[in-house]
Write an enzyme that holds these catalytic residues in place. Structure first.
Site, PDB file in Angstrom:
ATOM      1  CD  GLU A   1      46.477  42.228  43.746  1.00 41.78           C
ATOM      2  OE1 GLU A   1      45.233  42.303  43.850  1.00 41.78           O
ATOM      3  OE2 GLU A   1      47.154  43.042  43.094  1.00 41.78           O
TER       4      GLU A   1
ATOM      5  CD  GLU B   1      49.351  48.945  41.944  1.00 42.57           C
ATOM      6  OE1 GLU B   1      48.433  48.197  41.560  1.00 42.57           O
ATOM      7  OE2 GLU B   1      49.479  49.292  43.140  1.00 42.57           O
TER       8      GLU B   1
END
Ligand SMILES: *[C@@H]1O[C@H](CO)[C@@H](O)[C@H](O)[C@H]1NC(C)=O
Ligand SMILES: *[C@@H]1O[C@H](CO)[C@@H](O)[C@H](O)[C@H]1NC(C)=O
Ligand SMILES: *[C@@H]1O[C@H](CO)[C@@H](O)[C@H](O)[C@H]1NC(C)=O
Length: 242
Positions: free
Chosen positions: A138, A223
């Site tokens: 990721e 986020e």
């Protein structure tokens, strides 16, 4: 990037009201798919909604409103757009991966803890869903990280130059994949115009990532941990050229 409040208001007024409100709602957004992905909501209290503003060719504009409290260190969501086409290519085959991302907070409460970030997924197979057993890496690129939040793992480099900016690189494991997070070392980058291949080349030459890995997905979003904000993505695009 700076927009006067008048041009920002007219921008928001132009929005075609295609708002999604459910925790895992998604909607088509031209060359992208817009998803709420409120995966960490149960750790806190709050709500979030996301709106497609426009989609033209390979460019998309969207916004998301969020208000979250409690669990200061927990991510509540990753509202994002994922490219429907920039995927399924081996790193060694990529000649360029141009991207442009302009964003701004139309409103933000004091002391928000949130990032504005790319989330790019690599795997051994040409296709695979993000954050699954198919994922090997990721790769996050934080264009903003407010309120003292930190990525997964620990910091391994400081002010590393890649793609015309400098980054503090963080590394650490998450489930069955490895996470690399490039955090802007100069604060918010609100008008980002870069070649993602520069990040991929750095990861292969300096961090031991195999060039036989495939890009399985490129997502961009935010986020939030706590606070309240209206994040407006005025313009975003990404492509992979071979
Ligand atoms: C977000 O907030 C702005 C300003 O308060 C508003 O104009 C917009 O419609 C809101 N969008 C969503 C998705 O709730
Ligand atoms: C999201 O939408 C719901 C349902 O319309 C609303 O109750 C809530 O206040 C909205 N949240 C934000 C942050 O705009
Ligand atoms: C967004 O970025 C593009 C490419 O860098 C630039 O041409 C454009 O002026 C920017 N838009 C705004 C509103 O700053």
């Amino acid at each position: 990037m700076f927009l006067s409040s008048i041009s920002l208001l007219s921008f928001i007024a132009a929005a075609t009201a295609q708002t999604i409100t459910g925790a895992f709602d998604c909607e088509p957004a031209g060359a992208y798919t817009l998803c709420q992905n409120l995966w960490g909501a149960s750790a806190g209290v709050g709500s979030q909604n996301s709106t497609l503003v426009s989609a033209t060719g390979n460019t998309v504009s969207w916004m998301t409103n969020w208000t979250w409290a409690n669990a200061n260190n927990n991510v509540k969501s990753y509202a994002n757009v994922q490219s429907n086409t920039a995927k399924g290519v081996q790193l060694s085959a990529i000649t360029s991966a141009p991207t442009v991302w302009n964003w701004t907070y139309a409103t933000q409460s004091s002391g928000i803890r949130a990032d504005v970030s790319y989330d790019i997924w690599f795997g051994k197979a040409s296709s695979g869903s993000p954050a699954t057993s198919a994922s090997s890496y990721e790769i996050m690129i934080w264009l903003s990280g407010l309120g003292g939040i930190q990525p997964v793992g620990s910091q391994i480099t400081t002010a590393t130059p890649v793609a015309g900016h400098t980054w503090n690189l963080w590394k650490g494991p998450n489930a069955n994949w490895e996470v690399f997070s490039f955090v802007s070392s100069t604060g918010n980058i609100q008008n980002f115009n870069a070649d993602l291949k520069d990040f991929f080349t750095y990861l292969v030459s300096e961090q031991g990532v195999s060039s036989s890995q495939y890009v399985q997905a490129i997502q961009t979003g935010t986020e939030p941990f706590v606070g309240a904000a209206d994040l407006v993505i005025q313009s975003y695009s990404v492509a992979i050229n071979t």
